[in-house]
Every structure is written in structure tokens, then in C-alpha cells.
Design a protein around this motif. Structure first.
Motif, PDB file in Angstrom:
ATOM      1  N   SER A   1       0.929  -1.309   0.139  1.00 34.56           N
ATOM      2  CA  SER A   1      -0.036   0.050   0.116  1.00 34.56           C
ATOM      3  C   SER A   1       0.604   1.227   0.024  1.00 34.56           C
ATOM      4  CB  SER A   1      -0.958  -0.087   1.115  1.00 34.56           C
ATOM      5  OG  SER A   1      -0.141  -0.034   2.477  1.00 34.56           O
TER       6      SER A   1
ATOM      7  N   GLY B   1       1.378   3.290  -3.524  1.00 31.79           N
ATOM      8  CA  GLY B   1       0.188   4.317  -3.232  1.00 31.79           C
ATOM      9  C   GLY B   1       1.172   5.673  -3.053  1.00 31.79           C
ATOM     10  N   ARG B   2       1.389   6.382  -2.044  1.00 30.09           N
ATOM     11  CA  ARG B   2       1.961   7.580  -1.911  1.00 30.09           C
ATOM     12  C   ARG B   2       3.365   7.432  -2.245  1.00 30.09           C
ATOM     13  NH1 ARG B   2      -1.946   9.751  -1.990  1.00 30.09           N
ATOM     14  NH2 ARG B   2      -3.111  10.689  -0.208  1.00 30.09           N
TER      15      ARG B   2
ATOM     16  N   ARG C   1       3.645   1.647   5.477  1.00 36.35           N
ATOM     17  CA  ARG C   1       2.170   1.201   5.570  1.00 36.35           C
ATOM     18  C   ARG C   1       1.350   2.054   4.767  1.00 36.35           C
ATOM     19  NH1 ARG C   1       0.033   5.013   8.808  1.00 36.35           N
ATOM     20  NH2 ARG C   1       1.447   5.789  10.884  1.00 36.35           N
ATOM     21  N   LYS C   2       0.273   1.927   4.622  1.00 37.64           N
ATOM     22  CA  LYS C   2      -0.813   2.807   3.669  1.00 37.64           C
ATOM     23  C   LYS C   2      -0.568   4.265   4.525  1.00 37.64           C
ATOM     24  CE  LYS C   2      -5.304   3.306   1.871  1.00 37.64           C
ATOM     25  NZ  LYS C   2      -6.955   2.797   1.634  1.00 37.64           N
ATOM     26  N   CYS C   3      -0.425   5.153   3.501  1.00 42.40           N
ATOM     27  CA  CYS C   3      -0.245   6.496   4.057  1.00 42.40           C
ATOM     28  C   CYS C   3      -1.560   7.225   3.466  1.00 42.40           C
ATOM     29  CB  CYS C   3       0.849   7.276   3.314  1.00 42.40           C
ATOM     30  SG  CYS C   3       2.587   6.616   3.837  1.00 42.40           S
ATOM     31  N   GLU C   4      -2.274   7.643   4.711  1.00 48.20           N
ATOM     32  CA  GLU C   4      -3.521   8.203   4.569  1.00 48.20           C
ATOM     33  C   GLU C   4      -3.747   9.696   4.242  1.00 48.20           C
ATOM     34  OE1 GLU C   4      -6.281   6.473   4.412  1.00 48.20           O
ATOM     35  OE2 GLU C   4      -5.947   4.569   5.283  1.00 48.20           O
ATOM     36  N   LYS C   5      -2.696  10.387   4.751  1.00 52.84           N
ATOM     37  CA  LYS C   5      -2.455  11.862   4.425  1.00 52.84           C
ATOM     38  C   LYS C   5      -2.083  12.385   3.099  1.00 52.84           C
ATOM     39  CE  LYS C   5      -0.849  12.420   9.472  1.00 52.84           C
ATOM     40  NZ  LYS C   5       0.187  12.865  10.320  1.00 52.84           N
ATOM     41  N   ASN C   6      -2.214  13.772   2.917  1.00 53.20           N
ATOM     42  CA  ASN C   6      -1.750  14.276   1.630  1.00 53.20           C
ATOM     43  C   ASN C   6      -0.336  14.112   1.804  1.00 53.20           C
ATOM     44  OD1 ASN C   6      -4.356  14.979   0.747  1.00 53.20           O
ATOM     45  ND2 ASN C   6      -4.318  16.804   1.923  1.00 53.20           N
TER      46      ASN C   6
ATOM     47  N   ASP D   1       1.949  16.537   3.678  1.00 54.72           N
ATOM     48  CA  ASP D   1       1.914  16.156   5.010  1.00 54.72           C
ATOM     49  C   ASP D   1       3.154  15.410   5.497  1.00 54.72           C
ATOM     50  OD1 ASP D   1      -0.400  17.677   5.410  1.00 54.72           O
ATOM     51  OD2 ASP D   1      -1.506  16.042   4.947  1.00 54.72           O
ATOM     52  N   TYR D   2       4.023  14.931   4.621  1.00 55.79           N
ATOM     53  CA  TYR D   2       5.008  14.091   4.871  1.00 55.79           C
ATOM     54  C   TYR D   2       6.524  14.904   4.833  1.00 55.79           C
ATOM     55  CZ  TYR D   2       1.600  10.282   5.111  1.00 55.79           C
ATOM     56  OH  TYR D   2       0.264   9.590   5.364  1.00 55.79           O
TER      57      TYR D   2
END
Length: 206
Positions: free
Chosen positions: A90, A94-95, A160-165, A168-169
Motif C-alpha cells: 500500500s 500508493g504515496r 504502511r498505507k499513508c492516508e495523509k496528503n 504532510d510527509y
């Protein structure tokens, strides 16, 4: 087409460094062709494909295959196992994948783009495979475009799955150096390093 410092204790790099340019991205002439294999340059023997099998983790490229489409050799060499780190699917799909795509856009916009990336190898609490490949809890990427007056931009993402925009990282390069014990951009003066590494600044990047 990229360089790295390999950690035998973790069976992956402390860091991978590569440069992409506008010309590289515009000359996208090679399709991805998976060619995962052990790296003969790692004399202590690199991680193997078997280490990742049924582990639940992707063989996560650090120097992305998507950045190496300008050359068959570059594409092929991006599949050495020394360029891989165990990434949760993820994150990898994903991100992290989104960030790789954004770096290519920055290379098109700003031309020469220097990238460092890797797992935070002080953050390991799990190993996979017979060769005990370390699974980092976090991954970092540091990006600098020397043809601009922009500060470098850095990211730290959990494995892991990154939920934020993605913004934000963002963190400072200095904070990544503390996490990793790596001195990025050491070829530049101390003054320039301070100017581009000390700030948390997304100006010009988004």
C-alpha cells in the motif's frame, strides 16, 4: 546510472543516489521489463528474490524503474536486488509511487534533479527471508534541483498505507540526516547545505 552504499547487516542500501534530467524523462524509449536479480557487485552477496517470496512485502525499487526509461541498460540495472527494500504494497503502490511521479515532473520543470532515498535502517523490527532482509518502519526521499534557488525538499513516510496528503510527509533534510546518520549533499559548501537543508519548505515544489 545510480550509486549506493550497501549494508550487509540489512541486505539493502543505506542510501541510493541518482540524478534525472528533463532529457532523461523526455527520452522515455524503454518499456519496463522485470529483471530482478542478485547484484554481482555486492561481494558479500545481496538479497535474493526468494527472501521476498510470500513475505507480504513488495520488492520496492529505491532508484525507480520509471526514471530509467531512457536506456535499456539503466532499466535493467534498476532491477538489481541491491536497489530493493521491503515495502508494504500500500506504500509502494500508493504515496511512494505518487512521490516518484512528482519527482519526474520536477525534473521536467527544473531539469537536473538529485535524489537520495532509502529505508531508515535504525527503525527495523522485522526481517524476511533466509538472508534476513531488514524491513524498515520508515522510508525517506530527499530531492534537490541545483539549477534553482529552491531549498531541498525531504519526505519521511511510514512503511504502511499513508492516508495523509503527500505534503504532510515533508520534513527538513537536516531531520532526515539525524534519522539516518547520512550527510546528504556533502559535495556542497557548509553554507549552501545549511541554506537548503534546514527548512521545512514546500515553496516552489507544489
Amino acid at each position: 546510472f545510480y550509486s549506493l552504499l550497501y549494508s550487509e547487516n540489512h541486505e539493502q542500501p543505506y542510501w541510493v543516489r541518482y540524478v534525472i534530467t528533463k532529457e532523461n524523462i523526455e527520452n522515455s524509449i524503454v518499456e519496463r521489463k522485470d529483471n530482478f536479480r542478485m547484484d554481482p557487485s555486492v561481494v558479500s552477496i545481496s538479497a535474493s528474490l526468494a527472501d521476498y517470496r510470500k513475505s507480504g512485502y513488495d520488492r520496492g525499487h529505491l532508484c525507480p524503474a520509471g526514471d530509467m526509461k531512457f536506456s535499456k541498460l539503466a532499466m535493467s540495472e534498476s532491477f538489481y536486488m541491491s536497489n530493493m527494500s521491503p515495502q508494504h504494497p500500500s506504500l509502494n503502490r500508493g504515496r511512494w509511487k505518487q512521490l516518484e511521479s512528482m519527482v519526474r515532473k520536477w525534473a521536467l520543470k527544473y531539469d537536473s534533479t538529485i535524489i537520495y532515498c532509502g529505508g531508515v535502517l535504525d527503525s527495523v523490527n522485522e526481517y524476511i527471508g533466509e538472508n534476513k532482509v531488514a524491513v524498515p518502519k520508515y522510508f525517506y526521499k530527499v530531492v534537490y534541483c541545483p539549477n534553482t534557488n529552491l531549498s531541498a525538499v525531504a519526505f519521511v513516510m511510514p512503511n504502511r498505507k499513508c492516508e495523509k496528503n503527500i505534503q504532510d510527509y515533508i520534513v527538513s533534510v537536516d531531520s532526515v540526516e539525524i534519522l539516518t546518520h547520512i550527510d546528504f549533499f556533502a559535495e556542497y559548501s557548509k553554507e549552501l547545505q545549511h541554506n537548503i537543508e534546514s527548512r521545512v519548505n514546500s515553496y516552489g515544489w507544489f
